[in-house]
Design an enzyme around this catalytic site. Sequence first.
Site, mmCIF file in Angstrom:
data_model
loop_
_atom_site.group_PDB
_atom_site.id
_atom_site.type_symbol
_atom_site.label_atom_id
_atom_site.label_comp_id
_atom_site.label_asym_id
_atom_site.label_seq_id
_atom_site.Cartn_x
_atom_site.Cartn_y
_atom_site.Cartn_z
ATOM 1 C CG LEU A 1 -1.949 -1.038 1.436
ATOM 2 C CD1 LEU A 1 -2.666 -0.834 2.532
ATOM 3 C CD2 LEU A 1 -2.918 -1.103 0.098
ATOM 4 C CG ASP A 2 0.673 4.264 -3.047
ATOM 5 O OD1 ASP A 2 1.398 3.492 -3.533
ATOM 6 O OD2 ASP A 2 0.047 5.080 -4.016
ATOM 7 N NE ARG A 3 5.852 7.681 5.381
ATOM 8 C CZ ARG A 3 7.063 8.000 5.512
ATOM 9 N NH1 ARG A 3 8.001 7.848 4.930
ATOM 10 N NH2 ARG A 3 7.325 8.401 6.600
ATOM 11 C CB VAL B 1 -2.995 3.982 1.084
ATOM 12 C CG1 VAL B 1 -4.195 3.078 1.049
ATOM 13 C CG2 VAL B 1 -2.966 5.066 -0.212
#
Length: 253
Positions: free
Chosen positions: A70-72, A74
């Site tokens: 997951l993107d940071r 998110v």
Amino acid sequence: MNADMNREAAAPLLPVLHEDNHLLVVLKSPGILSQADETGEPDMVTLLKDDLKVRYNKPGNVFVGLVHRLDRPVGGVMVFAKTSKAASRLSESVRSRNFEKMYVALVHGTPAKPSATLRHYLSKDAARNIVTVHDRPAADAKEAVLDYHVADTRGGLSLVVVRLHTGRPHQIRAQMARIGCPLAYDRKYGAPPAKGERDLALWSASIGVHHPVSKEWLNFRALPPRTEPWSQFPDEAWRRAESMLAADKGTSW
């Protein structure tokens, strides 16, 4: 006092949705890295290894396999492997697209269609950590496909449920911005300025996958905490979102 301290030490450091000998499913908080990078800041893999060592009093190394990212900024549901065999099989599920990922997001404006499939081609600029969206195949661009459905709109924002068919970097952020509806607080992809620091309004709400050993289909769901900006939407909107998240894979919204 010692007994209380031991119970406290054995408590999970991160919210655990499911755990068995092969899987560990937890909630990631926004702002935490999925895995370690050169910054040395907290990451999920390291935190989970430390957590397992404490809870099970394990000496030496503990295995935690990263299956997806997951993107940071998110938060939400993440699945990790506890054995190398499980990691291999789960990674194959991701590659073969037998790993269902669904998200909830808040976007600016209202999409032109209440539900649609978006198909674009994304090329990434690694130096700037941003992707460019193309409407047609382009050199070094990878196909990106998602379905979205609008659950509610109010106050200039829409609550949307997204089902990913591909897992490209920044995919939801870039594709929703492409149709004129950037995610709330996502300045990188065109969201208007907001007062103060805010988490990106994107949450991993549901993951479905076959168990790497039993082959049973499992689904793990969790909605974001009802804080700002999510709290702007009433219970009825979240009930609609939940029913969409519960729909079987392949079901038309």
